[in-house]
Design an enzyme around this catalytic site. Structure first.
Site, mmCIF file in Angstrom:
data_model
loop_
_atom_site.group_PDB
_atom_site.id
_atom_site.type_symbol
_atom_site.label_atom_id
_atom_site.label_comp_id
_atom_site.label_asym_id
_atom_site.label_seq_id
_atom_site.Cartn_x
_atom_site.Cartn_y
_atom_site.Cartn_z
ATOM 1 N N GLU A 1 5.001 63.356 -2.991
ATOM 2 C CA GLU A 1 5.506 62.017 -3.300
ATOM 3 C C GLU A 1 4.352 61.010 -3.277
ATOM 4 O OE1 GLU A 1 9.209 59.159 -1.872
ATOM 5 O OE2 GLU A 1 8.218 60.406 -0.381
ATOM 6 N N LYS B 1 14.172 59.289 -8.169
ATOM 7 C CA LYS B 1 14.742 59.486 -6.836
ATOM 8 C C LYS B 1 16.090 58.789 -6.713
ATOM 9 C CE LYS B 1 13.563 58.717 -1.935
ATOM 10 N NZ LYS B 1 12.565 58.106 -1.027
ATOM 11 N N CYS C 1 11.844 63.554 -1.375
ATOM 12 C CA CYS C 1 11.810 63.108 0.021
ATOM 13 C C CYS C 1 13.202 62.933 0.638
ATOM 14 C CB CYS C 1 10.972 61.831 0.121
ATOM 15 S SG CYS C 1 10.385 61.482 1.805
#
Length: 295
Positions: free
Chosen positions: A45, A115, A156
């Site tokens: 990330e 995301k 994440c």
């Protein structure tokens, strides 16, 4: 369908605030991974820039400088590159996206994932953390069919939402990517158990490239790893930036799903969220972990 067995590389980075230097190091690690036999390379990330706020900043269009570098590397080396994530300029203005790209061995972008889940929490001391104030969440679950199998994408904090991974598996994903910039407090307790659970419950490989080192707001945990569909950690990075290799075996992946047919045994006919009136429970005091931290 292409290769059933191939080498994957996870690249662990200590990304800082000098974008040119960050991308130069990424370029060198890609070259090293290729020299060591990798056909698929995965980055963490916020791989190209972490500024003073501790977040990915300096958003770019896609294609743009960062994506084009990865596309050129993939084309030159004839490898697949998973771009971790970086800040994508929002075409409609406003907050940028935290976006990953999947690039095939011809240098073409074959998937783009933004995301989904942003970390929004108020800590016990009243401190508020609102990732959604800085990052625009995506709205699409993404898989890509490639010669290396069907790939699924997360970033994440997404790993805390098993329903996302189940939907990726139901869409046929065999290899799941979870690039991250996890904090040390949550990483040491949650990172590996969550990743292994996502692998086991879906019968998938999990490729988890991560940030390491001291960032402006926290120390990044590191712990880049590859987990097989049985839940075994088959490769783990040292506590330093670098390249770690593992083997993906899609025949083994199919064998595990045949032995543990949890996807076939699902009871979707009764899966429905219902409101229940539960009686209050009295529980003894418990030992609690540290306060919440971004992950």
């Amino acid at each position: 369908m292409g290769s059933r067995r191939y080498c994957v590389a996870v690249v662990q980075l200590d990304t800082g605030s000098d974008k040119a230097d960050n991308l130069e190091r990424v370029s060198r690690y890609i070259d090293e991974a290729v020299e060591r036999g990798a056909r698929l390379i995965s980055l963490p990330e916020v791989m190209n820039f972490i500024g003073k706020s501790g977040d990915g900043e300096e958003p770019e269009p896609i294609p743009g400088p960062t994506a084009e570098l990865l596309m050129e590397k993939a084309r030159r080396h004839e490898v697949h590159i998973h771009g971790g994530s970086f800040s994508e300029l929002n075409p409609e203005g406003g907050r940028p996206f935290n976006t990953t790209v999947m690039i095939d061995a011809h240098g073409a972008i074959v998937a783009r994932y933004r995301k989904l889940h942003t970390f929004d929490v108020t800590l016990p001391d009243g401190t508020a953390c609102r990732e959604s104030a800085r990052v625009h969440p995506g709205d699409e679950i993404v898989t890509a069919e490639t010669e290396l199998g069907r790939l699924g994408f997360a970033v994440c904090y997404d790993i805390r939402f098993p329903e996302l991974f189940r939907l990726l598996a139901l869409e046929g994903a065999q290899v799941l990517f979870t690039p991250a910039n996890f904090t040390l407090p949550t990483g040491k307790d949650h990172w590996e158990p969550l990743l292994r659970a996502r692998a086991i419950e879906n019968g998938c490989y999990v490729v988890a490239a991560a940030q390491i080192g001291r960032k402006p707001r926290f120390v990044a945990y590191g712990g880049s790893m590859v987990i097989d569909p049985w839940g075994t950690v088959i490769a783990r990075a040292r506590e330093t930036p670098g390249v770690t290799l593992a083997e993906i075996d899609l025949d083994f992946q199919e064998e595990v799903r045949a032995r543990i047919p949890s996807l076939r045994n699902r009871r979707s006919d009764v899966y429905e969220l219902r409101k229940r009136q539960a009686p209050p429970r009295r529980c003894p005091p418990s030992t609690r972990g540290p306060g919440a931290a971004p992950s």
